[in-house]
Design a protein around this motif. Sequence first.
Motif, mmCIF file in Angstrom:
data_model
loop_
_atom_site.group_PDB
_atom_site.id
_atom_site.type_symbol
_atom_site.label_atom_id
_atom_site.label_comp_id
_atom_site.label_asym_id
_atom_site.label_seq_id
_atom_site.Cartn_x
_atom_site.Cartn_y
_atom_site.Cartn_z
ATOM 1 N N TYR A 51 9.156 0.977 10.778
ATOM 2 C CA TYR A 51 9.046 2.031 11.791
ATOM 3 C C TYR A 51 8.525 3.323 11.157
ATOM 4 O O TYR A 51 7.665 4.005 11.725
ATOM 5 C CB TYR A 51 10.412 2.279 12.433
ATOM 6 N N GLY A 52 9.054 3.656 9.963
ATOM 7 C CA GLY A 52 8.656 4.881 9.282
ATOM 8 C C GLY A 52 7.171 4.935 8.987
ATOM 9 O O GLY A 52 6.545 5.994 9.075
ATOM 10 N N LYS A 53 6.595 3.788 8.648
ATOM 11 C CA LYS A 53 5.157 3.744 8.372
ATOM 12 C C LYS A 53 4.353 4.043 9.633
ATOM 13 O O LYS A 53 3.379 4.806 9.601
ATOM 14 C CB LYS A 53 4.781 2.370 7.818
ATOM 15 N N LYS A 73 -3.972 14.462 -4.245
ATOM 16 C CA LYS A 73 -5.307 14.382 -4.836
ATOM 17 C C LYS A 73 -5.666 12.938 -5.184
ATOM 18 O O LYS A 73 -4.915 12.226 -5.845
ATOM 19 C CB LYS A 73 -5.361 15.251 -6.096
ATOM 20 N N GLU A 74 -6.833 12.506 -4.675
ATOM 21 C CA GLU A 74 -7.397 11.181 -4.962
ATOM 22 C C GLU A 74 -6.462 10.034 -4.567
ATOM 23 O O GLU A 74 -6.398 9.003 -5.226
ATOM 24 C CB GLU A 74 -7.762 11.068 -6.452
ATOM 25 N N THR A 75 -5.733 10.232 -3.468
ATOM 26 C CA THR A 75 -4.878 9.144 -2.977
ATOM 27 C C THR A 75 -5.479 8.443 -1.759
ATOM 28 O O THR A 75 -4.918 7.463 -1.274
ATOM 29 C CB THR A 75 -3.482 9.671 -2.598
ATOM 30 N N GLU A 76 -6.583 8.971 -1.252
ATOM 31 C CA GLU A 76 -7.239 8.331 -0.109
ATOM 32 C C GLU A 76 -7.664 6.907 -0.484
ATOM 33 O O GLU A 76 -8.232 6.679 -1.550
ATOM 34 C CB GLU A 76 -8.471 9.140 0.322
ATOM 35 N N GLY A 77 -7.388 5.982 0.382
ATOM 36 C CA GLY A 77 -7.808 4.609 0.148
ATOM 37 C C GLY A 77 -6.798 3.761 -0.612
ATOM 38 O O GLY A 77 -6.956 2.541 -0.710
ATOM 39 N N LEU A 78 -5.761 4.392 -1.166
ATOM 40 C CA LEU A 78 -4.738 3.624 -1.874
ATOM 41 C C LEU A 78 -3.813 2.925 -0.883
ATOM 42 O O LEU A 78 -3.578 3.408 0.231
ATOM 43 C CB LEU A 78 -3.912 4.546 -2.773
ATOM 44 N N GLY A 79 -3.259 1.796 -1.284
ATOM 45 C CA GLY A 79 -2.265 1.116 -0.461
ATOM 46 C C GLY A 79 -0.981 1.933 -0.402
ATOM 47 O O GLY A 79 -0.751 2.819 -1.233
ATOM 48 N N ASP A 80 -0.119 1.611 0.578
ATOM 49 C CA ASP A 80 1.098 2.394 0.777
ATOM 50 C C ASP A 80 1.961 2.442 -0.478
ATOM 51 O O ASP A 80 2.432 3.509 -0.881
ATOM 52 C CB ASP A 80 1.916 1.811 1.938
ATOM 53 N N ALA A 81 2.182 1.291 -1.094
ATOM 54 C CA ALA A 81 3.059 1.228 -2.264
ATOM 55 C C ALA A 81 2.473 2.006 -3.440
ATOM 56 O O ALA A 81 3.182 2.761 -4.121
ATOM 57 C CB ALA A 81 3.301 -0.226 -2.663
ATOM 58 N N GLU A 82 1.168 1.829 -3.670
ATOM 59 C CA GLU A 82 0.517 2.501 -4.788
ATOM 60 C C GLU A 82 0.494 4.012 -4.564
ATOM 61 O O GLU A 82 0.741 4.798 -5.489
ATOM 62 C CB GLU A 82 -0.903 1.961 -4.967
ATOM 63 N N LYS A 83 0.199 4.425 -3.327
ATOM 64 C CA LYS A 83 0.158 5.847 -3.008
ATOM 65 C C LYS A 83 1.536 6.482 -3.166
ATOM 66 O O LYS A 83 1.680 7.560 -3.763
ATOM 67 C CB LYS A 83 -0.355 6.049 -1.578
ATOM 68 N N SER A 84 2.545 5.812 -2.652
ATOM 69 C CA SER A 84 3.917 6.319 -2.739
ATOM 70 C C SER A 84 4.357 6.453 -4.191
ATOM 71 O O SER A 84 4.982 7.447 -4.585
ATOM 72 C CB SER A 84 4.869 5.406 -1.978
ATOM 73 N N SER A 85 4.030 5.459 -4.994
ATOM 74 C CA SER A 85 4.405 5.470 -6.400
ATOM 75 C C SER A 85 3.728 6.626 -7.142
ATOM 76 O O SER A 85 4.353 7.310 -7.962
ATOM 77 C CB SER A 85 4.029 4.137 -7.054
ATOM 78 N N TYR A 103 6.694 17.029 4.483
ATOM 79 C CA TYR A 103 6.652 17.630 5.815
ATOM 80 C C TYR A 103 5.566 16.937 6.634
ATOM 81 O O TYR A 103 4.518 16.570 6.106
ATOM 82 C CB TYR A 103 6.334 19.127 5.738
ATOM 83 N N PHE A 104 5.832 16.802 7.897
ATOM 84 C CA PHE A 104 4.881 16.289 8.874
ATOM 85 C C PHE A 104 4.176 15.006 8.413
ATOM 86 O O PHE A 104 2.960 14.944 8.244
ATOM 87 C CB PHE A 104 3.840 17.346 9.245
ATOM 88 N N GLY A 105 5.021 13.982 8.232
ATOM 89 C CA GLY A 105 4.474 12.660 7.955
ATOM 90 C C GLY A 105 3.765 12.540 6.628
ATOM 91 O O GLY A 105 2.853 11.714 6.486
ATOM 92 N N GLY A 106 4.175 13.354 5.649
ATOM 93 C CA GLY A 106 3.546 13.256 4.338
ATOM 94 C C GLY A 106 2.179 13.899 4.271
ATOM 95 O O GLY A 106 1.414 13.648 3.331
ATOM 96 N N THR A 107 1.841 14.753 5.231
ATOM 97 C CA THR A 107 0.568 15.475 5.178
ATOM 98 C C THR A 107 0.711 16.793 4.433
ATOM 99 O O THR A 107 -0.276 17.456 4.137
ATOM 100 C CB THR A 107 0.035 15.764 6.596
#
Length: 719
Positions: free
Chosen positions: A556-558, A144-156, A182-186
Amino acid sequence: MLRLKLLLICLVLSVASVKADEGMWIPSLLKKYNIKDMKKAGFKLSAQDVYDINTICLKDAILGLATKSNPTTFSGSGSFISESGLVLTNHHTAVSYLHKHSSEEHNYLKNGFYAQTQAEELPAKGLTLARLVRMDDVTESLLKETEGLGDAEKSSLIDSRAKELTAKAKEGNHYKIKVKSYFGGTQYFLEVYEIYHDVRIVAMPPLSLGKFGGETDNWKWPRQSADFAILRVYGDSNNESLKYSIANTPLKPANHLDLSLKGYQDGDFAMVYGFPGSTKQYVTARAIEQIVDVTNYHGIKIRDAKMKIIKDAMNKNEDLWLKYSDFMAKTSNRLLRWKAELRGIEKLDLIKLKKKEEEEFTAWLNSSEERKEKYADIIPGIESCVARLDTIEKLNMYVFEGGISGGNFVAFAGKFDMLNAISSRKNVNEKRLNKELRKLRVEASNFYNAYDVETEKAFLKTLVALYDKNVGDQYKPAAIVNARKKYNGDFDKYIDDIFSRSLFASKESLYKFLKYFTKEDREKLANDPVFDLCLSYFLINKDMVYMQRATIRKEYGKYHKRYLQAVKIMKGDEKIIADANRSLRVSYGNIVGINDEGIEYSYMSDLNDLVEKSKKDVKTYEVPNGYLESCEKAIQESKKKIPTCFISNCHTTGGNSGSPVLDAKGRLIGLNFDSAGNGLVGDYKFMPELTRQISVDIRYVRFVLEHQLKANALLEEWK
């Protein structure tokens, strides 16, 4: 190539009427995605019969095998088969726990084991079993509300939310909680597990039956292996204080599988229910090339060398056979798997198929400027990462396969690094030092009793030479570079020399060193040539492998995660598979034979096959004394064939070992233990014409219990 293409076409046509459903499916989603197809394949139950959180179902009888230190990371599967806590799994998933109890006096590996009474059951020390209580889709809560966040911020943010959900799910109970991607974090699921800590060994056949045919038959069909073990769980799952079963009361599980002795026919429905390890259905062609040319290629070279040493040692005497049989089985299993994967990749022409998938993906991107702008860098990015990993993956093979786990000595000597560190400090903590010394005395006693120094030296001689030959000097420890110069490349002479001057040369010399150790003795350890060589592998890993590998793999994972997300968008509403990730899955298909290299093989093997093999090649197909006579008598008395194993086109992988195989009514008919060689490519691309999972027939399990282990009381209990 033309012949290969024609063969594949024939194979496809031969299985068209009984096509397996590709994938290892999430049980909580069967109602949404799979139940209609399962019904078409012959399934007679409902989705709720397979998985439900409100009523008892098949899910409640399925178990994951793990260890006390990591009870929700599963290495195999099993199932409850009685009201008194009996558990069925594979021989090869449980034999290491029996090995710990074996000795020359009680050679349970060679003779098998059966506990006549519950008091005689042996503890499977370190083994835990887990039952999935429920799995909740928490995707919306985490994303929820993670769209647009950077990778580090979203992961955290996702990690923080996952911890909150885990803490909430754990309130008021003793369950273990895990949130998985599952499935690439979707998609994310919160998984709740009941852990069973007190597991004991009830029955296990002799190694010659449990691994009948050994490495000769491994990953092949037809098979006649009695690859089973029976365990028992003790304790009260509703009372955490009794999880170690002080009262010695067998657990009464929520559910156990019903047994079917009626058998099956060609084309019948089959379902495998367990905890598959990992698959890589969405790797690119460049990643497959790395498997062919780097990881499997060098892994095979190293393990071939290790297998020769193990065989030479085990042929010397009974003691070495006992000490190294488990190590040989583990070494051989991965070696033969790598070889089989390469055959499957070549037979399927997998690199070409993967390139075609990438072309389709690229065409989809190019049909939209928005998609092109967002995803066009994915495939080039993945290829760049894989190319940079080639050298590191090769080095990793020689550091781990040829070093840290090359034999058993490097890992053992590495345990002394802590002693070296503690005693080197200016103000030595005497209490901590003495604790470490006590621990190492136990480690030393266990090691020298479990293994043979001359055999371990043979590993080092061969594998150090392989390292020197295949790895550039910039990636070698100084000990190996200097040894090549000093001994003119004679690494046998090098190893003999350093052991003659080493504290590690014998149990007696090392135990004396530990018994009278003072901080002034640290220099003896730090300067020990064997310790120096062994420690150098860990240092090479730390300085040259770990960080570089982790950095590139993270990059690679990203890319791979975005690739999966894009593929999911491209597929739209189409039913797609999430790669296996050690969570509970269902795979289903049909019991069906196979055409391999133009030869038709039946879906079932029988006792006649075992007798024939054993008579033709007594050494390879050894059986216990008197067993052939029992088989021949049973064959003469029976009016029909006595089945041993069968195959189906269900999609399985490592971790499915020990998974129950169920019929259309959810009854136990077999036990998954292997795959036919060419089908191992199914980890990267499932093809029903190539893929066959191999199961021991439940009737053969009972045959061995009756005729070899004389376990009549157990057969009465398990009905």
